[in-house]
Design an enzyme around this catalytic site. Structure first.
Site, PDB file in Angstrom:
ATOM      1  N   GLU A 124      -6.624  -1.654  14.430  1.00  0.00           N
ATOM      2  CA  GLU A 124      -7.364  -0.359  14.227  1.00  0.00           C
ATOM      3  C   GLU A 124      -8.522  -0.187  15.285  1.00  0.00           C
ATOM      4  OE1 GLU A 124      -5.683  -0.809  10.212  1.00  0.00           O
ATOM      5  OE2 GLU A 124      -6.142  -2.137  11.549  1.00  0.00           O
ATOM      6  N   GLU A 179       0.753  -1.259   0.117  1.00  0.00           N
ATOM      7  CA  GLU A 179       0.043   0.278  -0.016  1.00  0.00           C
ATOM      8  C   GLU A 179       0.733   1.340   0.110  1.00  0.00           C
ATOM      9  OE1 GLU A 179      -4.072  -1.655   2.154  1.00  0.00           O
ATOM     10  OE2 GLU A 179      -2.361  -0.971   3.573  1.00  0.00           O
TER      11      GLU A 179
END
Length: 579
Positions: free
Chosen positions: A490, A328
């Protein structure tokens, strides 16, 4: 057929029709090469049972001794056996319990240790407690077990960058992995939201990069914030302790230092690492989720900086594998940066997106020169495919072009990366997000806390096969060295939440990578095998997890205190069947 309540299921087990009593005069007879397993077994069982398990000869000859009435105590014998190694490999073992005692013969030290884990399971769930329960008598069933793992890499990734796991929590994870015969702990140590490893020559990486001012609650579309600063990091001595503790349990710790993307925390600490001519304002450790556009500048100074980081990483982590992330990596800043565009031209690259592959190849060579092997997410193949959230592709063309033969690919975006890597001659660790991302929700119901990703039930994880069907039956299938379940954090803020996401699915994953499908399928195939797994979980393994204090998701759904009403998640649609 005899089916003991063991998880993961062994290759074979035969009922001997009796029980071996253990008592105060039971001795632990450890042969050469079994010292680690003996130390662990004595420590674990003495705590749970109160039995001292002294060494052989403590009460007499032959590892068995007389009690006051002239009777003899049992012996637990540990041996390394070349014949077992030839038959079952270094991690294989044979466990035999008879009236003459219990004997574990391993192909090598790891096999003895995994046999000791099986012996502990046979003692019952109370053997997982830290102090003896009153009135307990201890015995083992007469049994003959022959066992060995399907894969060499049986891993679990813990993301400590998004939410920090303190050192004691990491040690607890190592024990939980070992209890399930998992042997790789991949620590995700750096990301946009935090840098978790002390680097002595660059103290600002933790002074600045280890702390963020606030944290988003839920998915990044959520309007809610935890306004407390969040952070933490591992000192050199913390890491040495973690690595030594893992080695005692035959678990390899694989560190991940992410580059060239997922680097905003490092750039916040050292702005000179970033693309200053393409950024507005001073960088901060990111307090949101997703993929930051802050990426490393393609300069020789940045290479030297990260070489310095990796020199300390290699000193702290002696294992063969070092993960560099490589996923990413948006090219937005490089495209806006005159310096990055000029650097790509100077290097003769086909545009700035190819800078990603340039970074990866540099550290692949650098690590190989020092006897280590680079591991990276499947974007390191340079297949031109973009990552999630709009991340740019690398544009390198041929899969793995320029990578050394030792580079290992963590295939997370599905099967395609694994197939390309294996066919190109690279070892592969399967960890597709569609199947074994444990942060993804376990049910489609409204009670699931902060629902993220695809619905992946216990049954779904149990049905995962690490070998892609495109490779099955081919020589390239041998390149699939194993698999790994990943837990991104997260929306996983603490130990209880991590337990909920990981278990019981991690137990199912452990059986996939240790046992796999095979001769025990019977006429009912997968359905029968999964029903038997559920039976073993209910009969014994949930009780083992209870004794270990694991806050797993109950089969009936989350308890009220495990829910997180009002905090938005990010549910996905089902992935394509051929992903």
């Amino acid at each position: 057929m005899y089916e003991p309540d063991l998880v993961p299921l062994p290759r074979s087990a035969e009922d001997g029709g009796g029980r071996l009593a253990l008592g105060a005069r039971t001795v632990l007879d450890a042969g050469p090469g079994t010292e680690r397993a003996a130390h662990w077994l004595r420590t674990a069982l003495a705590a749970a049972t109160g039995l001292p398990l002294p060494p052989a000869g403590a009460y007499g000859e032959g590892g068995r001794g007389s009690d006051a009435g002239g009777g003899r105590g049992a012996a637990v014998r540990l041996r390394v056996d070349e014949a077992v190694a030839a038959e079952l490999g270094p991690e294989g073992y044979r466990l035999d319990v008879t009236g003459d005692g219990a004997e574990i013969r391993g192909g090598a030290a790891p096999g003895v240790f995994w046999g000791a884990q099986t012996l502990r399971q046979l003692l019952g769930p109370a053997a997982y407690r830290r102090a003896p329960l009153p009135g307990r008598a201890w015995s083992l069933p007469y049994v003959r077990v022959a066992d060995a793992p399907r894969f060499a890499w049986r891993g679990f990734m813990l993301d400590t960058a998004r939410h920090f796991t303190p050192k004691d929590g990491v040690l607890r994870w190592i024990d939980l992995l070992a209890a399930h015969k998992l042997n790789v702990l991949h620590l995700h140590l750096t990301d946009d939201q935090g840098w978790r490893l002390e680097i002595a020559r660059f103290p600002r990486l933790t002074e600045v990069g280890a702390w963020r001012r606030r944290t988003r609650l839920g998915h990044r579309a959520s309007p809610l914030w935890d306004v407390r600063p969040h952070g933490g990091f591992y000192t050199h001595d913390d890491v040495r302790e973690i690595v030594a503790y893992a080695a005692e349990r035959h678990v390899t710790v694989v560190p991940e230092i992410d580059l060239p993307g997922h680097s905003q925390a490092a750039i916040a600490a050292h702005p000179e690492l970033g693309n200053a001519d393409a950024r507005e304002g001073a960088p901060e450790v990111w307090d949101d989720w997703g993929v930051s556009t802050d990426v490393l500048a393609p300069t020789e100074a940045v290479l030297r900086f990260y070489e310095g980081v990796f020199e300390e990483v290699l000193e702290l982590f002696p294992g063969e594998f070092v993960h560099i992330g490589g996923d990413e990596c948006p090219g937005d800043q490089w495209r806006r940066s005159p310096a990055a565009r000029a650097r790509a031209a100077e290097l003769g690259l086909d545009g700035v997106d190819a800078l990603h592959g340039w970074f990866v190849r540099h550290f692949d060579r650098w690590l190989a020169e020092r006897g280590r092997r680079l591991v990276g997410w499947d974007e390191i193949l340079g297949d031109g495919a973009g990552g999630t959230d709009g991340a740019a592709g690398t544009g390198a063309g041929v899969a793995g072009a320029g990578l050394g033969s030792g580079a290992v690919v963590s295939s997370w975006r599905g099967r395609a990366g694994a197939v390309a890597a294996a066919r190109a001659g690279h070892d592969v660790v399967m960890c597709p997000e569609q199947e074994v991302y444990l942060d993804h929700r376990q049910d489609g119901g409204e009670d699931e806390p902060v629902p993220i990703g695809y619905v992946r039930t216990l049954r779904d994880v149990y049905g995962f096969d690490p070998v892609p069907p495109e490779l099955a039956g081919t020589a390239a299938a041998e390149r699939v060295v194993g698999a790994q379940a990943n837990l991104w954090t997260e929306v996983v803020e603490d130990q209880r939440r991590a337990d909920y996401q990981a278990f019981p699915r991690l137990a199912a994953f452990a059986e996939v990578v240790w046992s796999g499908p095979g001769a025990r399928d019977g006429e009912d195939g997968f359905e029968g095998r999964f029903r038997d797994f559920e039976r073993r979980m209910t009969a014994a393994h949930y009780a083992r997890l209870d004794a270990l204090g694991v806050a797993y998701r109950p089969p009936s759904g989350p308890y009220p205190w495990q829910r997180r009403p009002g905090i938005a998640g990010r549910p996905f649609e089902e992935p394509p069947k051929d992903s």
